[in-house]
Design a protein around this motif. Structure first.
Motif, PDB file in Angstrom:
ATOM      1  N   ALA A 105       6.961  -2.589  -1.263  1.00 36.97           N
ATOM      2  CA  ALA A 105       7.724  -2.835  -0.038  1.00 36.97           C
ATOM      3  C   ALA A 105       8.208  -4.274   0.071  1.00 36.97           C
ATOM      4  O   ALA A 105       9.319  -4.533   0.546  1.00 36.97           O
ATOM      5  N   SER A 118       8.333  11.786   8.926  1.00 32.94           N
ATOM      6  CA  SER A 118       8.818  10.607   9.640  1.00 32.94           C
ATOM      7  C   SER A 118       9.542  11.022  10.914  1.00 32.94           C
ATOM      8  O   SER A 118       9.989  12.167  11.062  1.00 32.94           O
ATOM      9  N   TYR A 178      10.708  -0.494   2.830  1.00 33.23           N
ATOM     10  CA  TYR A 178       9.518   0.140   3.371  1.00 33.23           C
ATOM     11  C   TYR A 178       9.396   1.619   3.053  1.00 33.23           C
ATOM     12  O   TYR A 178       8.320   2.197   3.169  1.00 33.23           O
ATOM     13  N   HIS A 179      10.523   2.279   2.642  1.00 33.56           N
ATOM     14  CA  HIS A 179      10.444   3.688   2.243  1.00 33.56           C
ATOM     15  C   HIS A 179      11.743   4.065   1.554  1.00 33.56           C
ATOM     16  O   HIS A 179      12.824   3.656   1.998  1.00 33.56           O
ATOM     17  N   LEU A 200       3.090   7.108   5.140  1.00 37.31           N
ATOM     18  CA  LEU A 200       3.219   6.560   3.797  1.00 37.31           C
ATOM     19  C   LEU A 200       2.498   7.412   2.757  1.00 37.31           C
ATOM     20  O   LEU A 200       2.422   7.025   1.588  1.00 37.31           O
ATOM     21  N   ARG A 201       2.010   8.565   3.206  1.00 38.85           N
ATOM     22  CA  ARG A 201       1.428   9.553   2.297  1.00 38.85           C
ATOM     23  C   ARG A 201       1.904  10.924   2.742  1.00 38.85           C
ATOM     24  O   ARG A 201       1.947  11.207   3.949  1.00 38.85           O
ATOM     25  N   TRP A 211       2.083   0.676  -1.942  1.00 39.17           N
ATOM     26  CA  TRP A 211       3.141   0.519  -0.944  1.00 39.17           C
ATOM     27  C   TRP A 211       3.406  -0.961  -0.669  1.00 39.17           C
ATOM     28  O   TRP A 211       4.564  -1.390  -0.621  1.00 39.17           O
ATOM     29  N   THR A 239      -2.080   2.475  -0.616  1.00 41.41           N
ATOM     30  CA  THR A 239      -1.675   1.398   0.283  1.00 41.41           C
ATOM     31  C   THR A 239      -1.297   0.150  -0.500  1.00 41.41           C
ATOM     32  O   THR A 239      -0.308  -0.523  -0.196  1.00 41.41           O
TER      33      THR A 239
END
Length: 222
Positions: free
Chosen positions: A34, A182, A76-77, A175-176, A30, A27
């Motif tokens: 991000a 998604s 964000y990704h 996010l993992r 990220w 986290t």
């Protein structure tokens, strides 16, 4: 109980205040990746309860860090397009993150309202609800820049659109890798859009109505 006001700072400097010994490493990674350029224009932290019990899964206390950002980039990704010039209000509340009052730019479209967050930092899944306005051609480019391109690239190939469109979308991004895949679901309100598809030699002018889209496919009003 402790209360602290956080002065304005560049986002990069604010990263030093992540509670890294209490957040899962993935986290923290990220959050670091991000958030790009931008400023934290205001912040406030409230902490109540024993530090050893944080993040208070059993309601032993409350940790709340509220912040307001402006002019931020949000990557964000890797599989999704970046957001730019982001302004938003947000909060870390115990082991969750909440985002509200968000606006910014997404593939040339204006996001006029956004909300969402990460319900659990332990098992981080990013949930976003977006409402935007712009040109249908840019929204088409948005779809092509998401995982929808991989699953429906044959449909999107040769397709073009131009004209005003308003879009509402819900995006869910684990996010993992072990937390699933998604998803994207939304609708577009078309206000006189010119549409063509070179694959089928189709062309329609001044299309009005609703078109639905998701990672499962596309549908439109008759």
């Amino acid at each position: 109980q402790g209360v602290a006001h956080v002065p304005a700072a560049e986002v990069e400097a604010a990263k030093a205040f992540w509670v890294i010994n209490k957040m899962p490493p993935h986290t923290v990674e990220w959050l670091d990746n991000a958030l790009g350029v931008g400023r934290v224009v205001d912040g406030k932290v409230v902490f109540r309860g024993p530090l050893r019990a944080w993040p208070f899964d059993g309601d032993e206390g409350r940790f709340e860090a509220r912040f307001e950002v402006a002019g931020c980039d949000l990557d964000y990704h890797p599989d999704w397009p970046q957001a730019h010039d982001l302004s938003a209000e947000g909060a870390f509340i115990n082991a969750s993150m909440v985002i509200d009052q968000a606006s910014g730019s997404l593939v040339g479209n204006r996001v006029v309202r956004g909300s969402g967050g990460i319900p659990s930092m332990k098992d981080p899944v990013l949930e976003l609800d977006l409402g935007g306005e712009g040109d249908a051609s840019n929204w088409l480019q948005f779809l092509k820049a998401t995982p929808v391109q991989r699953s429906h690239g044959d449909v999107l190939f040769g397709m073009s659109m131009s004209g005003a469109a308003d879009v509402d979308a819900r995006i869910v991004i684990p996010l993992r890798k072990d937390l699933g895949h998604s998803s994207l679901e939304g609708k577009a309100l078309l206000h006189g859009v010119d549409f063509s598809d070179a694959k089928w030699n189709l062309a329609f002018a001044q299309v009005r109505g609703r078109a639905d889209f998701s990672d499962g496919g596309f549908a439109a009003d008759r």
